[in-house]
Design a protein around this motif. Structure first.
Motif, PDB file in Angstrom:
ATOM      1  N   ALA A  79       0.745  -1.181   0.075  1.00 42.87           N
ATOM      2  CA  ALA A  79      -0.196   0.156  -0.092  1.00 42.87           C
ATOM      3  C   ALA A  79       0.962   1.136  -0.079  1.00 42.87           C
ATOM      4  O   ALA A  79       1.726   1.585   0.806  1.00 42.87           O
ATOM      5  CB  ALA A  79      -0.987   0.035   1.149  1.00 42.87           C
ATOM      6  N   VAL A  80       0.561   2.144  -1.100  1.00 43.27           N
ATOM      7  CA  VAL A  80       1.397   3.583  -1.035  1.00 43.27           C
ATOM      8  C   VAL A  80       0.694   4.539  -1.577  1.00 43.27           C
ATOM      9  O   VAL A  80      -0.325   4.270  -2.660  1.00 43.27           O
ATOM     10  CB  VAL A  80       2.510   3.275  -1.917  1.00 43.27           C
ATOM     11  CG1 VAL A  80       3.495   4.519  -1.952  1.00 43.27           C
ATOM     12  CG2 VAL A  80       3.749   2.191  -1.825  1.00 43.27           C
ATOM     13  N   GLU A  81       0.537   5.722  -0.896  1.00 43.28           N
ATOM     14  CA  GLU A  81      -0.514   6.576  -1.326  1.00 43.28           C
ATOM     15  C   GLU A  81       0.316   7.919  -1.390  1.00 43.28           C
ATOM     16  O   GLU A  81       1.444   8.195  -0.964  1.00 43.28           O
ATOM     17  CB  GLU A  81      -1.489   6.787  -0.361  1.00 43.28           C
ATOM     18  CG  GLU A  81      -1.150   7.355   0.958  1.00 43.28           C
ATOM     19  CD  GLU A  81      -2.271   7.524   2.295  1.00 43.28           C
ATOM     20  OE1 GLU A  81      -3.575   7.198   1.812  1.00 43.28           O
ATOM     21  OE2 GLU A  81      -1.979   7.919   3.267  1.00 43.28           O
ATOM     22  N   TYR A  82      -0.362   8.793  -2.119  1.00 46.74           N
ATOM     23  CA  TYR A  82       0.196  10.265  -2.373  1.00 46.74           C
ATOM     24  C   TYR A  82      -0.485  10.889  -1.002  1.00 46.74           C
ATOM     25  O   TYR A  82      -1.595  11.220  -0.885  1.00 46.74           O
ATOM     26  CB  TYR A  82       0.014  10.831  -3.433  1.00 46.74           C
ATOM     27  CG  TYR A  82       0.490  12.426  -3.725  1.00 46.74           C
ATOM     28  CD1 TYR A  82       1.737  12.546  -3.202  1.00 46.74           C
ATOM     29  CD2 TYR A  82      -0.511  13.134  -4.104  1.00 46.74           C
ATOM     30  CE1 TYR A  82       2.000  13.898  -3.282  1.00 46.74           C
ATOM     31  CE2 TYR A  82      -0.070  14.552  -4.290  1.00 46.74           C
ATOM     32  CZ  TYR A  82       1.244  15.062  -3.806  1.00 46.74           C
ATOM     33  OH  TYR A  82       1.729  16.390  -3.989  1.00 46.74           O
ATOM     34  N   ARG A  83       0.398  11.499  -0.313  1.00 50.95           N
ATOM     35  CA  ARG A  83      -0.050  12.661   0.597  1.00 50.95           C
ATOM     36  C   ARG A  83       0.454  14.048   0.292  1.00 50.95           C
ATOM     37  O   ARG A  83       1.429  14.331   0.351  1.00 50.95           O
ATOM     38  CB  ARG A  83       0.832  12.259   1.956  1.00 50.95           C
ATOM     39  CG  ARG A  83       0.122  11.133   2.604  1.00 50.95           C
ATOM     40  CD  ARG A  83       0.841  10.752   3.896  1.00 50.95           C
ATOM     41  NE  ARG A  83       0.484   9.557   4.496  1.00 50.95           N
ATOM     42  CZ  ARG A  83       1.150   8.810   5.129  1.00 50.95           C
ATOM     43  NH1 ARG A  83       2.303   9.259   5.720  1.00 50.95           N
ATOM     44  NH2 ARG A  83       0.896   7.406   5.345  1.00 50.95           N
ATOM     45  N   ASN A  84      -0.609  14.885  -0.084  1.00 47.71           N
ATOM     46  CA  ASN A  84      -0.207  16.221  -0.646  1.00 47.71           C
ATOM     47  C   ASN A  84       0.005  17.006   0.528  1.00 47.71           C
ATOM     48  O   ASN A  84      -1.206  17.255   1.369  1.00 47.71           O
ATOM     49  CB  ASN A  84      -1.352  16.619  -1.631  1.00 47.71           C
ATOM     50  CG  ASN A  84      -0.981  18.051  -2.334  1.00 47.71           C
ATOM     51  OD1 ASN A  84      -0.118  18.231  -2.639  1.00 47.71           O
ATOM     52  ND2 ASN A  84      -1.892  18.818  -2.211  1.00 47.71           N
ATOM     53  N   LEU A  85       1.048  17.601   0.758  1.00 43.62           N
ATOM     54  CA  LEU A  85       1.274  18.697   1.968  1.00 43.62           C
ATOM     55  C   LEU A  85       1.064  20.012   1.484  1.00 43.62           C
ATOM     56  O   LEU A  85       1.333  20.166   0.338  1.00 43.62           O
ATOM     57  CB  LEU A  85       2.273  18.214   2.575  1.00 43.62           C
ATOM     58  CG  LEU A  85       2.684  16.647   3.032  1.00 43.62           C
ATOM     59  CD1 LEU A  85       4.078  16.558   3.451  1.00 43.62           C
ATOM     60  CD2 LEU A  85       1.705  16.387   4.079  1.00 43.62           C
ATOM     61  N   SER A  86       1.192  20.949   2.405  1.00 39.46           N
ATOM     62  CA  SER A  86       1.527  22.408   1.867  1.00 39.46           C
ATOM     63  C   SER A  86       2.937  22.572   1.602  1.00 39.46           C
ATOM     64  O   SER A  86       3.746  21.674   1.880  1.00 39.46           O
ATOM     65  CB  SER A  86       0.992  23.196   2.977  1.00 39.46           C
ATOM     66  OG  SER A  86       1.997  23.084   4.224  1.00 39.46           O
ATOM     67  N   ALA A  87       3.275  23.369   1.173  1.00 39.81           N
ATOM     68  CA  ALA A  87       4.898  23.597   0.720  1.00 39.81           C
ATOM     69  C   ALA A  87       5.543  23.674   2.075  1.00 39.81           C
ATOM     70  O   ALA A  87       6.579  23.008   2.210  1.00 39.81           O
ATOM     71  CB  ALA A  87       5.081  25.037   0.041  1.00 39.81           C
TER      72      ALA A  87
END
Length: 154
Positions: A79-87
């Protein structure tokens, strides 16, 4: 844009932590393998009438980091997901991983640029220059998973 180094170099960490981190949102990335860029350099150096020409060296296939994480998951079986963070969050995470602050800021700025289309191009100038399609995301991930990282600190 170098898919081989800029993105696939972190696949081991992504699998271990079940996440690809970034701040690129849904920005499209048109990257390819280092070998494609080397072929382009050779073609430009060996070609005639190259003086003053400028090429947009982008891969034929684009992806976003959600798709990148999904491809890693598919090929690794993890399982691998993309975690979109703030800059700012992404920059802090990179510093936490041991990157120098200035380099972390540069990478965060680069990923933010990707969210705004800064690393997307669909002109296919690279594949035209090298006379064949560029390598795909699937090929690059497969090679990265099959190739263990070099010894030393990471």
């Amino acid at each position: 844009m170098n898919l081989a180094g800029n993105y696939t170099g972190s696949i081991g960490t992504a699998v271990a932590n079940h996440a690809v981190l970034g701040c690129a949102g849904n920005g499209r990335i048109a990257a390819t393998a280092r070998k494609d860029y080397a072929a382009a350099a050779a073609a430009a150096l060996a070609g005639e009438n190259q003086a003053g020409k400028v090429y947009e060296l982008a891969g034929d296939e684009s992806f976003n980091l959600t798709e990148f994480a999904a491809e890693i998951a598919r090929q690794s079986g993890k399982a691998v997901e993309y975690r979109n963070l703030s800059a700012a969050e992404y920059e802090a995470a990179l510093i936490g991983f041991g990157l120098p602050a200035r380099f972390a800021a540069l990478l965060a700025d680069s990923k933010t640029g990707a969210s705004k289309g800064g690393v997307f191009d669909d002109s296919k100038q690279l594949s035209t220059l090298i006379g064949r399609p560029t390598r795909s995301l699937s090929e690059a991930v497969k090679l990265a998973i099959a190739t263990p990282p070099a010894p030393g600190p990471h």
